[in-house]
Design a protein around this motif. Structure first.
Motif, mmCIF file in Angstrom:
data_model
loop_
_atom_site.group_PDB
_atom_site.id
_atom_site.type_symbol
_atom_site.label_atom_id
_atom_site.label_comp_id
_atom_site.label_asym_id
_atom_site.label_seq_id
_atom_site.Cartn_x
_atom_site.Cartn_y
_atom_site.Cartn_z
ATOM 1 N N THR A 125 0.855 -1.185 0.000
ATOM 2 C CA THR A 125 0.000 0.000 0.000
ATOM 3 C C THR A 125 0.889 1.231 0.000
ATOM 4 O O THR A 125 2.092 1.133 0.253
ATOM 5 C CB THR A 125 -0.929 -0.009 1.236
ATOM 6 N N ASP A 126 0.320 2.399 -0.285
ATOM 7 C CA ASP A 126 1.125 3.612 -0.412
ATOM 8 C C ASP A 126 1.864 3.960 0.879
ATOM 9 O O ASP A 126 3.014 4.386 0.845
ATOM 10 C CB ASP A 126 0.230 4.793 -0.823
ATOM 11 N N ASN A 127 1.191 3.786 2.016
ATOM 12 C CA ASN A 127 1.814 4.105 3.297
ATOM 13 C C ASN A 127 1.541 2.969 4.278
ATOM 14 O O ASN A 127 0.620 3.044 5.095
ATOM 15 C CB ASN A 127 1.255 5.428 3.847
ATOM 16 N N PRO A 128 2.329 1.893 4.199
ATOM 17 C CA PRO A 128 2.069 0.722 5.041
ATOM 18 C C PRO A 128 2.116 1.015 6.534
ATOM 19 O O PRO A 128 1.359 0.429 7.304
ATOM 20 C CB PRO A 128 3.160 -0.267 4.625
ATOM 21 N N GLU A 129 2.979 1.925 6.959
ATOM 22 C CA GLU A 129 3.071 2.251 8.387
ATOM 23 C C GLU A 129 1.771 2.885 8.878
ATOM 24 O O GLU A 129 1.202 2.457 9.899
ATOM 25 C CB GLU A 129 4.236 3.213 8.644
ATOM 26 N N GLU A 130 1.284 3.863 8.164
ATOM 27 C CA GLU A 130 0.039 4.534 8.554
ATOM 28 C C GLU A 130 -1.137 3.548 8.535
ATOM 29 O O GLU A 130 -1.952 3.521 9.462
ATOM 30 C CB GLU A 130 -0.249 5.701 7.598
ATOM 31 N N TYR A 131 -1.197 2.735 7.492
ATOM 32 C CA TYR A 131 -2.278 1.753 7.360
ATOM 33 C C TYR A 131 -2.247 0.756 8.518
ATOM 34 O O TYR A 131 -3.275 0.420 9.110
ATOM 35 C CB TYR A 131 -2.131 1.021 6.027
ATOM 36 N N SER A 132 -1.055 0.311 8.869
ATOM 37 C CA SER A 132 -0.904 -0.663 9.947
ATOM 38 C C SER A 132 -1.297 -0.066 11.296
ATOM 39 O O SER A 132 -2.011 -0.700 12.082
ATOM 40 C CB SER A 132 0.540 -1.159 10.018
ATOM 41 N N LEU A 133 -0.834 1.139 11.577
ATOM 42 C CA LEU A 133 -1.113 1.753 12.876
ATOM 43 C C LEU A 133 -2.604 2.035 13.052
ATOM 44 O O LEU A 133 -3.120 2.003 14.177
ATOM 45 C CB LEU A 133 -0.292 3.035 13.037
ATOM 46 N N GLN A 134 -3.305 2.312 11.962
ATOM 47 C CA GLN A 134 -4.762 2.483 12.038
ATOM 48 C C GLN A 134 -5.421 1.183 12.507
ATOM 49 O O GLN A 134 -6.310 1.193 13.374
ATOM 50 C CB GLN A 134 -5.320 2.900 10.675
ATOM 51 N N ASN A 135 -4.984 0.070 11.937
ATOM 52 C CA ASN A 135 -5.531 -1.227 12.330
ATOM 53 C C ASN A 135 -5.064 -1.635 13.729
ATOM 54 O O ASN A 135 -5.804 -2.294 14.472
ATOM 55 C CB ASN A 135 -5.141 -2.296 11.308
ATOM 56 N N TYR A 136 -3.854 -1.240 14.079
ATOM 57 C CA TYR A 136 -3.327 -1.508 15.423
ATOM 58 C C TYR A 136 -4.223 -0.819 16.468
ATOM 59 O O TYR A 136 -4.531 -1.379 17.525
ATOM 60 C CB TYR A 136 -1.902 -0.967 15.529
ATOM 61 N N THR A 137 -4.632 0.416 16.155
ATOM 62 C CA THR A 137 -5.506 1.167 17.058
ATOM 63 C C THR A 137 -6.846 0.450 17.236
ATOM 64 O O THR A 137 -7.366 0.335 18.355
ATOM 65 C CB THR A 137 -5.750 2.590 16.508
ATOM 66 N N LYS A 138 -7.390 -0.063 16.128
ATOM 67 C CA LYS A 138 -8.642 -0.826 16.191
ATOM 68 C C LYS A 138 -8.469 -2.085 17.026
ATOM 69 O O LYS A 138 -9.343 -2.469 17.805
ATOM 70 C CB LYS A 138 -9.103 -1.201 14.778
ATOM 71 N N LEU A 139 -7.328 -2.731 16.862
ATOM 72 C CA LEU A 139 -7.045 -3.968 17.567
ATOM 73 C C LEU A 139 -7.008 -3.737 19.079
ATOM 74 O O LEU A 139 -7.634 -4.478 19.850
ATOM 75 C CB LEU A 139 -5.706 -4.541 17.083
ATOM 76 N N ILE A 140 -6.313 -2.702 19.490
ATOM 77 C CA ILE A 140 -6.228 -2.396 20.919
ATOM 78 C C ILE A 140 -7.594 -2.028 21.468
ATOM 79 O O ILE A 140 -7.972 -2.434 22.579
ATOM 80 C CB ILE A 140 -5.214 -1.265 21.155
ATOM 81 N N GLY A 141 -8.379 -1.278 20.696
ATOM 82 C CA GLY A 141 -9.725 -0.925 21.110
ATOM 83 C C GLY A 141 -10.587 -2.157 21.320
ATOM 84 O O GLY A 141 -11.361 -2.234 22.286
ATOM 85 N N ALA A 142 -10.441 -3.135 20.420
ATOM 86 C CA ALA A 142 -11.208 -4.379 20.538
ATOM 87 C C ALA A 142 -10.768 -5.172 21.760
ATOM 88 O O ALA A 142 -11.592 -5.772 22.466
ATOM 89 C CB ALA A 142 -11.041 -5.214 19.269
ATOM 90 N N PHE A 143 -9.461 -5.187 22.040
ATOM 91 C CA PHE A 143 -8.955 -5.870 23.223
ATOM 92 C C PHE A 143 -9.548 -5.255 24.491
ATOM 93 O O PHE A 143 -9.976 -5.962 25.410
ATOM 94 C CB PHE A 143 -7.427 -5.784 23.291
ATOM 95 N N LYS A 144 -9.560 -3.929 24.539
ATOM 96 C CA LYS A 144 -10.088 -3.234 25.719
ATOM 97 C C LYS A 144 -11.580 -3.509 25.908
ATOM 98 O O LYS A 144 -12.060 -3.637 27.040
ATOM 99 C CB LYS A 144 -9.858 -1.726 25.573
ATOM 100 N N GLU A 145 -12.293 -3.603 24.795
ATOM 101 C CA GLU A 145 -13.736 -3.840 24.877
ATOM 102 C C GLU A 145 -14.034 -5.265 25.366
ATOM 103 O O GLU A 145 -14.905 -5.471 26.215
ATOM 104 C CB GLU A 145 -14.372 -3.635 23.504
ATOM 105 N N LYS A 146 -13.317 -6.239 24.831
ATOM 106 C CA LYS A 146 -13.571 -7.642 25.168
ATOM 107 C C LYS A 146 -12.992 -8.028 26.533
ATOM 108 O O LYS A 146 -13.575 -8.846 27.251
ATOM 109 C CB LYS A 146 -12.968 -8.549 24.092
ATOM 110 N N LEU A 147 -11.816 -7.464 26.849
ATOM 111 C CA LEU A 147 -11.131 -7.817 28.097
ATOM 112 C C LEU A 147 -10.676 -6.542 28.812
ATOM 113 O O LEU A 147 -9.482 -6.204 28.836
ATOM 114 C CB LEU A 147 -9.929 -8.713 27.804
#
Length: 231
Positions: A125-147
């Motif tokens: 993708t054009d900016n893999p770092e930015e794309y990854s960190l966006q998904n990383y943020t979602k991942l942490i949010g999901a972790f906090k919600e579930k646990l």
């Protein structure tokens, strides 16, 4: 006629004897191909009542879950931790890890250690770092919600050898990506551990032949660095 019968008996006896010797020889070869010799225990391992080896880290991190790609998968592949404490796989990215939320919640860990990025920075993708960190943020949010009670810690992406970087120049972005992970951890109020002290002596003897993945002794160093994070 009597001589013919006697000759046949002798021939039959010799044939049977040859077969027995041949079978015995095959048995010896099979034994050599599959030697049942006890393997010596690796340093720091003990044998349980079933004769299985157990890493001393398994009790320390019994309530922890390590999430990541093939590098993190080495924890269970090398039997340093049990499979129930590792949720990782080859090619895993922050985006793909979102698919494991229900599995993670079902294991109900007290501590979650995340190490993703080695594959993310190679994403087309054009900016893999930015794309990854966006998904990383979602991942942490999901972790906090579930646990919500779980302690979350992000681990920096491990460096590669000079030869591996030469073959794949995008690995030069690991340092910048790790800075992004550190800022993300501060933003999301989760832990962050820089793994660079493990490699401070500049030695490459921790690496596997590809210069990216690691030998078992790396994982001992990793868990030694993280054990103070476990409450």
């Amino acid at each position: 006629m009597k001589k013919i019968i006697t000759t046949k008996k002798i021939a039959t006896t010799l044939l049977i004897g040859s077969c027995v010797l041949a079978l015995a020889a095959c048995g010896d070869k099979s034994a050599n191909l599959n030697p049942q010799q006890p393997a010596s225990l690796a340093q720091g391992q003990t044998a349980d009542s079933k004769g299985l080896t157990e890493s001393p880290y398994q009790s320390i991190f019994q309530d922890s879950l390590f999430v990541g790609d093939s590098i993190m998968e080495g924890l269970s592949f090398h039997d340093v931790l049990k499979e129930k404490n590792v949720l990782a796989g080859a090619g895993k990215t922050a985006e793909f890890a979102l698919e494991d939320i229900d599995e993670l919640a079902g294991r109900n860990p007290k501590q979650i250690f995340i190490q993703l990025g080695s594959d993310d920075i190679l994403w087309p993708t054009d900016n893999p770092e930015e794309y990854s960190l966006q998904n990383y943020t979602k991942l942490i949010g999901a972790f906090k919600e579930k646990l919500p009670q779980a302690q979350i810690t992000i681990l920096s992406v491990t460096p590669v050898t000079a030869e591996a970087e030469k073959q794949e120049p995008r690995y030069k972005n690991i340092s910048d990506y790790n800075q992004g992970l550190k800022e993300l951890a501060e933003q999301e109020n989760v832990g962050f551990v820089d793994l660079s002290p493990i490699f401070s002596d500049g030695s490459d003897d921790l690496y596997d032949s590809d210069g990216i993945h690691f030998k078992p002794k790396y994982y001992n160093k990793l868990l030694d660095l993280l054990k103070d994070q476990v409450k």
